[in-house]
Design a protein around this motif. Structure first.
Motif, PDB file in Angstrom:
ATOM      1  N   LEU A 152      12.744   0.136  21.745  1.00  0.00           N
ATOM      2  CA  LEU A 152      11.579   1.396  20.458  1.00  0.00           C
ATOM      3  C   LEU A 152      12.130   2.560  20.433  1.00  0.00           C
ATOM      4  CD1 LEU A 152       8.185  -0.358  20.690  1.00  0.00           C
ATOM      5  CD2 LEU A 152       9.874  -0.444  19.092  1.00  0.00           C
ATOM      6  N   HIS A 153      12.516   3.000  22.357  1.00  0.00           N
ATOM      7  CA  HIS A 153      13.147   4.725  21.493  1.00  0.00           C
ATOM      8  C   HIS A 153      14.399   4.185  20.595  1.00  0.00           C
ATOM      9  CE1 HIS A 153      10.242   5.914  24.133  1.00  0.00           C
ATOM     10  NE2 HIS A 153      10.461   5.855  24.958  1.00  0.00           N
ATOM     11  N   LEU A 154      15.342   3.311  21.099  1.00  0.00           N
ATOM     12  CA  LEU A 154      15.952   3.304  20.273  1.00  0.00           C
ATOM     13  C   LEU A 154      16.499   3.709  18.580  1.00  0.00           C
ATOM     14  CD1 LEU A 154      19.913   2.226  19.582  1.00  0.00           C
ATOM     15  CD2 LEU A 154      19.097  -0.273  20.601  1.00  0.00           C
ATOM     16  N   ALA A 155      14.896   2.019  18.425  1.00  0.00           N
ATOM     17  CA  ALA A 155      14.598   2.513  17.038  1.00  0.00           C
ATOM     18  C   ALA A 155      13.614   3.395  16.836  1.00  0.00           C
ATOM     19  CB  ALA A 155      12.850   1.304  17.427  1.00  0.00           C
ATOM     20  N   ALA A 192       3.368  -1.937  16.677  1.00  0.00           N
ATOM     21  CA  ALA A 192       4.833  -3.131  17.035  1.00  0.00           C
ATOM     22  C   ALA A 192       4.468  -4.308  17.239  1.00  0.00           C
ATOM     23  CB  ALA A 192       5.907  -2.675  17.900  1.00  0.00           C
ATOM     24  N   ASP A 193       3.546  -4.827  18.081  1.00  0.00           N
ATOM     25  CA  ASP A 193       2.534  -6.337  17.856  1.00  0.00           C
ATOM     26  C   ASP A 193       2.235  -6.968  16.692  1.00  0.00           C
ATOM     27  OD1 ASP A 193       2.263  -6.485  20.645  1.00  0.00           O
ATOM     28  OD2 ASP A 193       0.608  -4.890  21.027  1.00  0.00           O
ATOM     29  N   ASP A 194       1.016  -6.181  15.694  1.00  0.00           N
ATOM     30  CA  ASP A 194       1.360  -6.533  14.773  1.00  0.00           C
ATOM     31  C   ASP A 194       1.714  -6.401  13.510  1.00  0.00           C
ATOM     32  OD1 ASP A 194      -1.490  -6.305  14.852  1.00  0.00           O
ATOM     33  OD2 ASP A 194      -1.970  -4.350  14.192  1.00  0.00           O
ATOM     34  N   TRP A 195       3.569  -5.519  13.200  1.00  0.00           N
ATOM     35  CA  TRP A 195       4.535  -5.917  12.973  1.00  0.00           C
ATOM     36  C   TRP A 195       5.089  -6.692  13.199  1.00  0.00           C
ATOM     37  CZ3 TRP A 195       6.486  -0.186  14.269  1.00  0.00           C
ATOM     38  CH2 TRP A 195       5.316   1.070  13.903  1.00  0.00           C
ATOM     39  N   LEU A 196       5.813  -7.307  14.513  1.00  0.00           N
ATOM     40  CA  LEU A 196       6.457  -8.427  14.547  1.00  0.00           C
ATOM     41  C   LEU A 196       5.266  -9.379  14.076  1.00  0.00           C
ATOM     42  CD1 LEU A 196       7.337  -7.044  18.171  1.00  0.00           C
ATOM     43  CD2 LEU A 196       8.691  -7.984  16.232  1.00  0.00           C
ATOM     44  N   ARG A 197       3.921  -9.618  14.759  1.00  0.00           N
ATOM     45  CA  ARG A 197       2.670 -10.930  14.414  1.00  0.00           C
ATOM     46  C   ARG A 197       2.921 -10.943  12.948  1.00  0.00           C
ATOM     47  NH1 ARG A 197      -1.169  -8.500  18.544  1.00  0.00           N
ATOM     48  NH2 ARG A 197      -0.873  -9.657  20.366  1.00  0.00           N
ATOM     49  N   ALA A 198       2.965 -10.099  12.257  1.00  0.00           N
ATOM     50  CA  ALA A 198       3.169 -10.407  10.874  1.00  0.00           C
ATOM     51  C   ALA A 198       4.076 -11.349  10.075  1.00  0.00           C
ATOM     52  CB  ALA A 198       2.702  -9.114   9.858  1.00  0.00           C
ATOM     53  N   ALA A 224      10.931  -2.139  13.106  1.00  0.00           N
ATOM     54  CA  ALA A 224      10.675  -0.310  13.338  1.00  0.00           C
ATOM     55  C   ALA A 224      11.429   0.007  13.012  1.00  0.00           C
ATOM     56  CB  ALA A 224      10.128  -0.560  14.874  1.00  0.00           C
ATOM     57  N   VAL A 225      12.707  -0.071  12.544  1.00  0.00           N
ATOM     58  CA  VAL A 225      13.489   1.151  11.972  1.00  0.00           C
ATOM     59  C   VAL A 225      12.895   1.302  10.522  1.00  0.00           C
ATOM     60  CG1 VAL A 225      15.191   1.756  11.406  1.00  0.00           C
ATOM     61  CG2 VAL A 225      15.489   0.540  13.299  1.00  0.00           C
ATOM     62  N   ALA A 226      12.274   0.128  10.020  1.00  0.00           N
ATOM     63  CA  ALA A 226      11.996   0.454   8.413  1.00  0.00           C
ATOM     64  C   ALA A 226      10.831   1.026   8.590  1.00  0.00           C
ATOM     65  CB  ALA A 226      11.755  -1.006   7.635  1.00  0.00           C
ATOM     66  N   ARG A 227       9.700   0.605   9.410  1.00  0.00           N
ATOM     67  CA  ARG A 227       8.283   1.593   9.706  1.00  0.00           C
ATOM     68  C   ARG A 227       8.564   3.138  10.123  1.00  0.00           C
ATOM     69  NH1 ARG A 227       3.740  -1.278   8.642  1.00  0.00           N
ATOM     70  NH2 ARG A 227       4.304  -3.674   8.589  1.00  0.00           N
ATOM     71  N   ILE A 228       9.701   3.170  10.851  1.00  0.00           N
ATOM     72  CA  ILE A 228      10.051   4.550  10.743  1.00  0.00           C
ATOM     73  C   ILE A 228      10.016   5.564   9.661  1.00  0.00           C
ATOM     74  CG2 ILE A 228      11.454   5.817  12.933  1.00  0.00           C
ATOM     75  CD1 ILE A 228      10.427   3.376  14.709  1.00  0.00           C
ATOM     76  N   ALA A 229      11.284   5.000   9.322  1.00  0.00           N
ATOM     77  CA  ALA A 229      12.083   5.232   8.250  1.00  0.00           C
ATOM     78  C   ALA A 229      11.300   5.639   6.941  1.00  0.00           C
ATOM     79  CB  ALA A 229      13.068   4.793   7.705  1.00  0.00           C
ATOM     80  N   ALA A 230      10.099   4.666   7.079  1.00  0.00           N
ATOM     81  CA  ALA A 230       9.142   5.144   5.865  1.00  0.00           C
ATOM     82  C   ALA A 230       8.181   6.092   6.717  1.00  0.00           C
ATOM     83  CB  ALA A 230       8.167   3.894   5.665  1.00  0.00           C
ATOM     84  N   ASP A 231       7.609   6.242   8.287  1.00  0.00           N
ATOM     85  CA  ASP A 231       7.075   7.166   8.319  1.00  0.00           C
ATOM     86  C   ASP A 231       7.430   7.648   9.634  1.00  0.00           C
ATOM     87  OD1 ASP A 231       5.098   8.745   9.238  1.00  0.00           O
ATOM     88  OD2 ASP A 231       2.997   7.590   9.430  1.00  0.00           O
ATOM     89  N   PRO A 232       8.309   8.514   9.540  1.00  0.00           N
ATOM     90  CA  PRO A 232       9.292   9.229  10.665  1.00  0.00           C
ATOM     91  C   PRO A 232       8.196   9.332  12.117  1.00  0.00           C
ATOM     92  CG  PRO A 232       9.767  10.378   9.146  1.00  0.00           C
ATOM     93  CD  PRO A 232       8.387   9.383   8.564  1.00  0.00           C
TER      94      PRO A 232
END
Length: 254
Positions: A152-155, A192-198, A224-232
């Protein structure tokens, strides 16, 4: 509790979705998995058997000694990584990257994963962690959550998270080198649990006595990158929540 045998562990790992011949990055808590026949070394043996001879097993192997030069042949792991990776890098045939934020690995892709460029921050593109993703690797969280998930640090870096806390390492000549690392308390990595489970992209089950999660590295990075790009700042606690590490990360933003 009854010890879990190697055969039982292998069956559980394969049922979870660990690929024979694949690349697997493992973050673990032996306390959660135990008791295991053969102890931590028995768990390492089961992970290798589940991957088979064409598979590559990798674990974090970073030092906590920022004020001493890192020697991949001798410097101990950071204590919080746990007993399994502490023993893993010392096993015959395991190679360890020369980076102070090391990764140790064994298998056909081990030399390539650990032999990449020296990058800063330590999980930046080109790092051993990134090479695990490039190799089509999976991530196994064994008795731990996403707060232990180095990928997730890479993300964060790919997604454009802007915060950098001040860190340093000590070069071979004794020089202290300062660098900025995307760092926080990592508690909100649990999102990330909820993001991936979804998306049905996280497999969950029991390995030994531990709850385990298995994720494709490519899926984790994409989601994760999509979520971070939307909210850094999605992984940081709010300024009113009293988290010193996240407050430091916020303060670093210019």
């Amino acid at each position: 509790m009854q010890s879990t045998t190697c055969d039982e562990l292998v069956a559980q790992l394969r049922a979870l979705g660990v690929r024979e011949g694949g690349v697997l990055l493992v973050h673990s808590s032996y306390r959660a998995v135990r008791p295991v026949a053969g102890g931590p070394i028995g768990l390492i043996a089961a992970l290798r058997e589940a991957l088979g001879p064409e598979g590559t097993l990798a674990m974090p192997s970073a030092t906590g000694e920022d004020d001493q030069p890192f020697d991949p042949a001798a410097t101990p792991n950071r204590e919080d990584l746990g007993i399994v990776p502490a023993l893993f890098w010392q096993q015959p045939g395991v190679v360890r990257s020369a980076h102070f934020d090391a990764v140790a690995a064994i298998g056909p892709k081990a030399e390539w994963i650990t032999g990449g460029p020296f990058v800063l921050p330590p999980t930046a593109p080109g790092s051993a962690i990134d090479r695990i993703r490039e190799a089509g690797g999976q991530i196994l969280l064994l008795g731990v959550g996403h707060d232990a998930n180095t990928m997730l640090h890479l993300a964060e870096l790919i997604g454009g998270a802007p915060y950098r806390s001040d860190f340093h390492y000590t070069a071979a000549d004794g020089t202290r080198v300062h660098y900025g690392e995307n760092d926080s308390c990592c508690e909100n990595f649990a999102l990330a649990d909820d993001w991936l489970r979804a998306e049905g992209r996280q497999r969950e089950g029991r390995v030994g006595h531990a709850e385990a999660r298995l994720i494709e590295a490519a899926d984790l990075i994409r989601v994760a990158v999509a979520r971070i790009a939307a909210d850094p700042l999605v992984f940081l606690h709010g300024s009113a929540e009293g988290c010193e590490e996240c407050d430091e990360a916020r303060a670093s933003i210019r």
